[in-house]
Design an enzyme around this catalytic site. Structure first.
Site, PDB file in Angstrom:
ATOM      1  N   GLU A 119      39.481  45.068  41.448  1.00 29.72           N
ATOM      2  CA  GLU A 119      38.209  44.471  41.823  1.00 29.72           C
ATOM      3  C   GLU A 119      37.080  44.899  40.909  1.00 29.72           C
ATOM      4  OE1 GLU A 119      37.368  44.914  45.951  1.00 29.72           O
ATOM      5  OE2 GLU A 119      38.982  43.551  46.483  1.00 29.72           O
ATOM      6  N   CYS A 134      30.099  46.857  38.327  1.00 28.07           N
ATOM      7  CA  CYS A 134      30.959  48.022  38.543  1.00 28.07           C
ATOM      8  C   CYS A 134      32.385  47.633  38.164  1.00 28.07           C
ATOM      9  CB  CYS A 134      30.874  48.420  40.019  1.00 28.07           C
ATOM     10  SG  CYS A 134      31.982  49.750  40.473  1.00 28.07           S
ATOM     11  N   CYS A 141      45.214  55.034  41.444  1.00 32.98           N
ATOM     12  CA  CYS A 141      44.663  56.258  40.837  1.00 32.98           C
ATOM     13  C   CYS A 141      45.658  57.385  41.063  1.00 32.98           C
ATOM     14  CB  CYS A 141      43.317  56.606  41.490  1.00 32.98           C
ATOM     15  SG  CYS A 141      42.435  57.973  40.704  1.00 32.98           S
ATOM     16  N   CYS A 145      41.589  61.805  46.157  1.00 32.47           N
ATOM     17  CA  CYS A 145      40.417  62.308  46.862  1.00 32.47           C
ATOM     18  C   CYS A 145      40.515  61.835  48.316  1.00 32.47           C
ATOM     19  CB  CYS A 145      39.142  61.824  46.188  1.00 32.47           C
ATOM     20  SG  CYS A 145      39.092  62.298  44.446  1.00 32.47           S
ATOM     21  N   CYS A 148      38.630  58.653  49.612  1.00 27.20           N
ATOM     22  CA  CYS A 148      38.641  57.457  48.762  1.00 27.20           C
ATOM     23  C   CYS A 148      39.852  56.592  49.056  1.00 27.20           C
ATOM     24  CB  CYS A 148      38.648  57.872  47.296  1.00 27.20           C
ATOM     25  SG  CYS A 148      38.851  56.471  46.159  1.00 27.20           S
ATOM     26  N   CYS A 372      31.277  50.315  45.587  1.00 29.48           N
ATOM     27  CA  CYS A 372      31.987  50.890  44.447  1.00 29.48           C
ATOM     28  C   CYS A 372      32.860  52.040  44.946  1.00 29.48           C
ATOM     29  CB  CYS A 372      30.976  51.464  43.463  1.00 29.48           C
ATOM     30  SG  CYS A 372      30.668  50.434  42.071  1.00 29.48           S
TER      31      CYS A 372
HETATM   32  N1  SAH Z   1      37.432  58.010  39.614  1.00 34.90           N
HETATM   33  C1  SAH Z   1      36.049  58.068  39.307  1.00 34.90           C
HETATM   34  C2  SAH Z   1      35.352  56.735  39.371  1.00 34.90           C
HETATM   35  C3  SAH Z   1      35.714  55.827  40.517  1.00 34.90           C
HETATM   36  S1  SAH Z   1      35.210  56.353  42.134  1.00 34.90           S
HETATM   37  C4  SAH Z   1      35.357  59.085  40.183  1.00 34.90           C
HETATM   38  O1  SAH Z   1      35.979  59.566  41.125  1.00 34.90           O
HETATM   39  O2  SAH Z   1      34.216  59.420  39.899  1.00 34.90           O
HETATM   40  C5  SAH Z   1      33.447  56.018  42.088  1.00 34.90           C
HETATM   41  C6  SAH Z   1      32.651  56.797  43.116  1.00 34.90           C
HETATM   42  O3  SAH Z   1      32.896  56.294  44.448  1.00 34.90           O
HETATM   43  C7  SAH Z   1      32.991  58.278  43.155  1.00 34.90           C
HETATM   44  O4  SAH Z   1      31.830  59.064  43.203  1.00 34.90           O
HETATM   45  C8  SAH Z   1      33.763  58.379  44.436  1.00 34.90           C
HETATM   46  O5  SAH Z   1      33.748  59.684  44.892  1.00 34.90           O
HETATM   47  C9  SAH Z   1      33.046  57.403  45.331  1.00 34.90           C
HETATM   48  N2  SAH Z   1      33.806  57.021  46.521  1.00 34.90           N
HETATM   49  C10 SAH Z   1      35.127  56.868  46.645  1.00 34.90           C
HETATM   50  N3  SAH Z   1      35.458  56.516  47.917  1.00 34.90           N
HETATM   51  C11 SAH Z   1      34.321  56.436  48.603  1.00 34.90           C
HETATM   52  C12 SAH Z   1      34.003  56.121  49.976  1.00 34.90           C
HETATM   53  N4  SAH Z   1      34.948  55.808  50.852  1.00 34.90           N
HETATM   54  N5  SAH Z   1      32.707  56.134  50.339  1.00 34.90           N
HETATM   55  C13 SAH Z   1      31.739  56.431  49.443  1.00 34.90           C
HETATM   56  N6  SAH Z   1      31.975  56.739  48.153  1.00 34.90           N
HETATM   57  C14 SAH Z   1      33.249  56.766  47.736  1.00 34.90           C
HETATM   58 FE1  SF4 Z   2      40.531  58.330  42.054  1.00 35.95          FE
HETATM   59 FE2  SF4 Z   2      39.083  57.651  44.158  1.00 35.95          FE
HETATM   60 FE3  SF4 Z   2      39.182  60.198  43.432  1.00 35.95          FE
HETATM   61 FE4  SF4 Z   2      37.822  58.433  41.902  1.00 35.95          FE
HETATM   62  S1  SF4 Z   2      37.336  59.034  43.994  1.00 35.95           S
HETATM   63  S2  SF4 Z   2      39.295  60.004  41.211  1.00 35.95           S
HETATM   64  S3  SF4 Z   2      39.123  56.585  42.186  1.00 35.95           S
HETATM   65  S4  SF4 Z   2      40.919  58.969  44.159  1.00 35.95           S
END
Ligand code: SAH
Ligand code: SF4
Length: 387
Positions: A119, A134, A141, A145, A148, A372
């Protein structure tokens, strides 16, 4: 820089090659030109006996004019256009779905030739005629996290440079923003945030190649100041990103102790907070005019206390920083709740008092699940339900 870091960097690059995208040649033998570096484009044309100026012309048509049909490349003579069309193609990803939210956020689900999907989201600025695209860098991935949704999906593969640039080009098609506006002209798609699915620094080569194409002044011409790359903290690649690309950096910090960060951003076990902040301190180009963004997702009762806000201020001392407080965006089965508005405001006040700009990012495109870092949720779910 220590040797350990360079060894580690080599290991990351070798590993990322295992997840290479499919070949850039169509089943009918034509070669995709989008995603080739300038040097590669020159080489492709040299193989046809063409001089480098031909590559310059093509670059202009592809990236400045946004043309996908060789027949429209009127500065090139007819027979040559036909010859190019036989051998090459200038493609766009197929949009499996496009949704526009009530707040004007737009989300595309792009499908690649091997059927994989990612997306891309356009988030307009509420106060001006501009906005951020974005873009995603991986299907899934490798990192997990805890908050996420992408992190619950295994890494399927890296996106290629063509697929990364292609997301932005298709978004421009969608808003009719070709030819590329000159730098001072207003434009709707004014910035890029590399914050979609995936960890860009675990797909560095393809991401770097795509961003170089996007920054090329004879094409799309978006300056590095208008691009922000977000990483969860792949320390050995951050230096390279700064030296070679010089784009703005965003770091997903989310916790102020290693104990908590180990749990919610498991990459922290490899590159703990102090190492991460050291890499930020030496990030080239960081200055008060170009601050590093620290992303902090607000998880109720987990990382949102006032003591943690004060600790965050202490940790960031000496780093030109701004802090983005992100309301947690829940997904089905997610183990957290977002902080209350009151708690977020208290947290933000401590940061503000310490002199940090710390906007609370408002959720955008909620009705189409377009935040995002929270991408592809709905499409995956719909598919499961309908399967
Ligand atoms: N992998 C990279 C970029 C993609 S994630 C990273 O982790 O930075 C982009 C941002 O979205 C990151 O700051 C991530 O922590 C945040 N993010 C992921 N899942 C989320 C959620 N459920 N609610 C709010 N922010 C989230
Ligand atoms: Fe991967 Fe999501 Fe962690 Fe970004 S926030 S590194 S997309 S698992």
């Amino acid at each position: 820089m220590s040797d350990l870091t360079s060894v580690e960097r080599e290991r990351i690059l070798a590993k990322s090659a295992l997840f290479n995208p499919p070949e850039a040649t169509l089943p009918d033998g034509r070669r995709e030109l989008v995603g080739l570096s300038r040097e590669e484009l020159v080489a492709e044309l040299a193989a046809l006996g063409e001089k480098p100026f031909r590559a310059k012309q093509l670059w202009h048509w592809i990236y400045h004019q946004g043309v996908t049909d060789f027949a429209a490349m009127t500065s090139i003579a007819g027979p040559m256009r036909a010859k190019l069309a036989e051998r090459f193609t200038v493609g766009r990803p197929e949009a499996a779905t496009v949704q526009t939210s009530a707040d004007e956020t737009r989300k595309w689900l792009f499908r690649w030739r091997d059927g994989q999907e990612v997306e891309t989201v356009y988030i307009p600025d509420r106060h001006a005629d501009r906005g951020a695209v974005c873009i995603s860098t991986q299907v899934g991935c490798t990192l997990s996290c805890r908050f996420c949704h992408t992190g619950t999906q295994k890494l399927v593969r890296n996106l290629g440079a063509a697929e990364i640039v292609g997301q932005f080009m298709a978004a421009r098609d969608s808003y009719g923003e070709w030819p590329s506006p000159k730098d001072d002209q207003p434009r709707l798609l004014s910035t890029i945030v590399v914050m979609g699915m995936g960890e860009p620094l675990y797909n560095y080569e393809n991401t770097a190649k795509a961003l170089r194409i996007i920054m090329d002044g004879e094409g799309i011409g978006l300056s590095r100041r208008r691009i922000t790359l977000s990483t969860s903290g792949v320390v050995p690649m951050m230096d390279r990103c700064g030296q070679e690309l010089g784009v703005n950096l965003a770091v997903s910090l989310h916790a102020v102790t290693d104990e908590l960060r180990d749990e919610i951003v498991p990459l922290n076990r490899k590159y703990p907070i102090q190492e991460l902040l050291d890499a930020c301190r030496r990030y080239p180009g960081a200055s008060n005019a170009r601050r590093i963004t620290f992303e902090y997702v607000m998880l109720r009762g987990v990382n949102d206390s006032e003591a943690e806000a004060r600790e965050l201020v202490r940790l960031l001392q000496g780093i030109p920083a701004k802090i983005n407080l992100i309301p947690f965006n829940p997904w089905p089965g997610s183990p957290y709740q977002t902080s209350t508005y009151e708690q977020t405001a208290k947290f933000a006040a401590i940061l503000n008092d310490a002199g940090y700009s710390s906007p609370i990012r408002r959720p955008r495109g909620r009705d189409i699940l377009a935040a995002c870092g929270q991408l592809k949720t709905e499409s995956e779910r719909t598919r499961r339900v309908s399967a």
